[in-house]
Design a protein around this motif. Structure first.
Motif, PDB file in Angstrom:
ATOM      1  N   VAL A  68     -33.641   9.803   9.478  1.00 12.76           N
ATOM      2  CA  VAL A  68     -34.605  10.752   9.474  1.00 12.76           C
ATOM      3  C   VAL A  68     -34.969  11.637   8.292  1.00 12.76           C
ATOM      4  O   VAL A  68     -33.750  12.232   7.683  1.00 12.76           O
ATOM      5  CB  VAL A  68     -34.063  11.939  10.671  1.00 12.76           C
ATOM      6  CG1 VAL A  68     -35.215  13.057  10.920  1.00 12.76           C
ATOM      7  CG2 VAL A  68     -33.644  11.330  12.106  1.00 12.76           C
ATOM      8  N   ILE A  69     -36.112  11.529   7.943  1.00 15.23           N
ATOM      9  CA  ILE A  69     -36.365  12.350   6.622  1.00 15.23           C
ATOM     10  C   ILE A  69     -37.105  13.525   7.023  1.00 15.23           C
ATOM     11  O   ILE A  69     -38.557  13.319   7.564  1.00 15.23           O
ATOM     12  CB  ILE A  69     -37.275  11.287   5.752  1.00 15.23           C
ATOM     13  CG1 ILE A  69     -36.449  10.057   5.621  1.00 15.23           C
ATOM     14  CG2 ILE A  69     -37.766  11.968   4.478  1.00 15.23           C
ATOM     15  CD1 ILE A  69     -37.236   8.784   5.600  1.00 15.23           C
ATOM     16  N   LYS A  70     -36.941  14.888   6.506  1.00 14.37           N
ATOM     17  CA  LYS A  70     -37.498  15.897   7.073  1.00 14.37           C
ATOM     18  C   LYS A  70     -37.560  16.835   5.559  1.00 14.37           C
ATOM     19  O   LYS A  70     -36.961  16.711   4.768  1.00 14.37           O
ATOM     20  CB  LYS A  70     -36.484  16.856   7.790  1.00 14.37           C
ATOM     21  CG  LYS A  70     -36.542  16.274   9.311  1.00 14.37           C
ATOM     22  CD  LYS A  70     -35.571  17.226   9.959  1.00 14.37           C
ATOM     23  CE  LYS A  70     -35.090  16.515  11.334  1.00 14.37           C
ATOM     24  NZ  LYS A  70     -34.295  17.430  12.066  1.00 14.37           N
ATOM     25  N   VAL A 100     -42.105  14.644  10.368  1.00 16.14           N
ATOM     26  CA  VAL A 100     -40.730  13.925  10.204  1.00 16.14           C
ATOM     27  C   VAL A 100     -41.079  12.274  10.182  1.00 16.14           C
ATOM     28  O   VAL A 100     -41.826  11.802  10.921  1.00 16.14           O
ATOM     29  CB  VAL A 100     -39.781  14.027  11.533  1.00 16.14           C
ATOM     30  CG1 VAL A 100     -38.608  13.418  11.387  1.00 16.14           C
ATOM     31  CG2 VAL A 100     -39.657  15.778  11.522  1.00 16.14           C
ATOM     32  N   ILE A 101     -40.353  11.764   9.200  1.00 16.23           N
ATOM     33  CA  ILE A 101     -40.427  10.111   9.254  1.00 16.23           C
ATOM     34  C   ILE A 101     -38.986   9.692   9.661  1.00 16.23           C
ATOM     35  O   ILE A 101     -37.984  10.139   9.330  1.00 16.23           O
ATOM     36  CB  ILE A 101     -40.514   9.847   7.625  1.00 16.23           C
ATOM     37  CG1 ILE A 101     -41.965  10.419   6.986  1.00 16.23           C
ATOM     38  CG2 ILE A 101     -40.335   8.086   7.665  1.00 16.23           C
ATOM     39  CD1 ILE A 101     -42.030  10.080   5.399  1.00 16.23           C
ATOM     40  N   GLU A 102     -39.018   8.828  10.445  1.00 15.09           N
ATOM     41  CA  GLU A 102     -38.033   8.193  11.079  1.00 15.09           C
ATOM     42  C   GLU A 102     -38.213   6.534  10.962  1.00 15.09           C
ATOM     43  O   GLU A 102     -39.112   5.969  11.040  1.00 15.09           O
ATOM     44  CB  GLU A 102     -38.137   8.521  12.862  1.00 15.09           C
ATOM     45  CG  GLU A 102     -38.081   9.907  13.133  1.00 15.09           C
ATOM     46  CD  GLU A 102     -37.730   9.776  14.540  1.00 15.09           C
ATOM     47  OE1 GLU A 102     -38.149   8.805  15.457  1.00 15.09           O
ATOM     48  OE2 GLU A 102     -37.790  10.945  15.119  1.00 15.09           O
ATOM     49  N   ILE A 103     -36.870   5.879  10.396  1.00 14.55           N
ATOM     50  CA  ILE A 103     -36.733   4.861  10.044  1.00 14.55           C
ATOM     51  C   ILE A 103     -35.622   4.187  10.657  1.00 14.55           C
ATOM     52  O   ILE A 103     -34.468   4.753  10.849  1.00 14.55           O
ATOM     53  CB  ILE A 103     -36.763   4.515   8.426  1.00 14.55           C
ATOM     54  CG1 ILE A 103     -37.963   5.163   7.686  1.00 14.55           C
ATOM     55  CG2 ILE A 103     -36.596   2.989   8.023  1.00 14.55           C
ATOM     56  CD1 ILE A 103     -37.768   4.863   6.362  1.00 14.55           C
ATOM     57  N   GLN A 104     -36.142   3.107  11.437  1.00 22.98           N
ATOM     58  CA  GLN A 104     -34.921   2.387  12.346  1.00 22.98           C
ATOM     59  C   GLN A 104     -33.750   1.724  11.479  1.00 22.98           C
ATOM     60  O   GLN A 104     -33.784   1.179  10.317  1.00 22.98           O
ATOM     61  CB  GLN A 104     -35.497   1.552  13.345  1.00 22.98           C
ATOM     62  CG  GLN A 104     -36.593   1.857  14.163  1.00 22.98           C
ATOM     63  CD  GLN A 104     -37.085   0.404  14.762  1.00 22.98           C
ATOM     64  OE1 GLN A 104     -36.898  -0.704  14.324  1.00 22.98           O
ATOM     65  NE2 GLN A 104     -38.061   0.931  15.545  1.00 22.98           N
ATOM     66  N   GLY A 105     -32.578   2.182  11.703  1.00 24.02           N
ATOM     67  CA  GLY A 105     -31.382   1.835  11.048  1.00 24.02           C
ATOM     68  C   GLY A 105     -30.866   2.826   9.987  1.00 24.02           C
ATOM     69  O   GLY A 105     -31.378   3.980   9.793  1.00 24.02           O
TER      70      GLY A 105
END
Length: 127
Positions: A68-70, A100-105
């Motif tokens: 998670v990138i905030k 918010v950017i969410e990237i799997q893993g």
């Protein structure tokens, strides 16, 4: 012109909700919904402290980890573009929503390196 009002008859709190000439009307500003300025998303960049925080989140995801990138100070279009580039860099899927950017893993190290190359101040958040 047909006008429908919301509320009970004789009520002083009734407001115009539909007009045959303009269609649906915004209850706040009284303008047609298509031309409503009060409900339009603001193009302002969200205020923050200038530090991008990266964390790993598993809550509500059946134990699967998501990076998670905030705190990225970009507008919605630029944030979506950054999310796309980060997903390509990580070779993984993800989404961009609500600032918010969410990237799997678990790609925290890769994301930190990519954002520092862009000149952003990055911190790990959480454990």
């Amino acid at each position: 012109m047909t006008v429908k009002k919301q509320g009970t008859e004789g009520s002083s709190s009734s407001s115009l909700v539909y007009s045959t000439e303009t269609g649906r009307v915004c209850p706040d500003c009284g303008q047609p919904v298509a031309a409503c300025a009060c409900k339009q998303p603001r193009k302002a960049v969200p205020a923050g402290d200038g530090i991008v925080r990266i964390s790993l989140d598993t809550k509500g995801r059946k134990g699967k980890g998501v990076t998670v990138i905030k705190g990225v100070a970009l507008d919605a279009a630029a944030l979506a573009q950054l999310g796309k580039q980060l997903k390509t860099t990580c070779g993984s899927g993800g989404t961009t929503k609500d600032g918010v950017i969410e990237i799997q893993g678990d790609h925290r190290d890769t994301v930190i390196a990519a954002l520092q190359k862009r000149g952003m101040t990055v911190k790990r958040a959480g454990g």
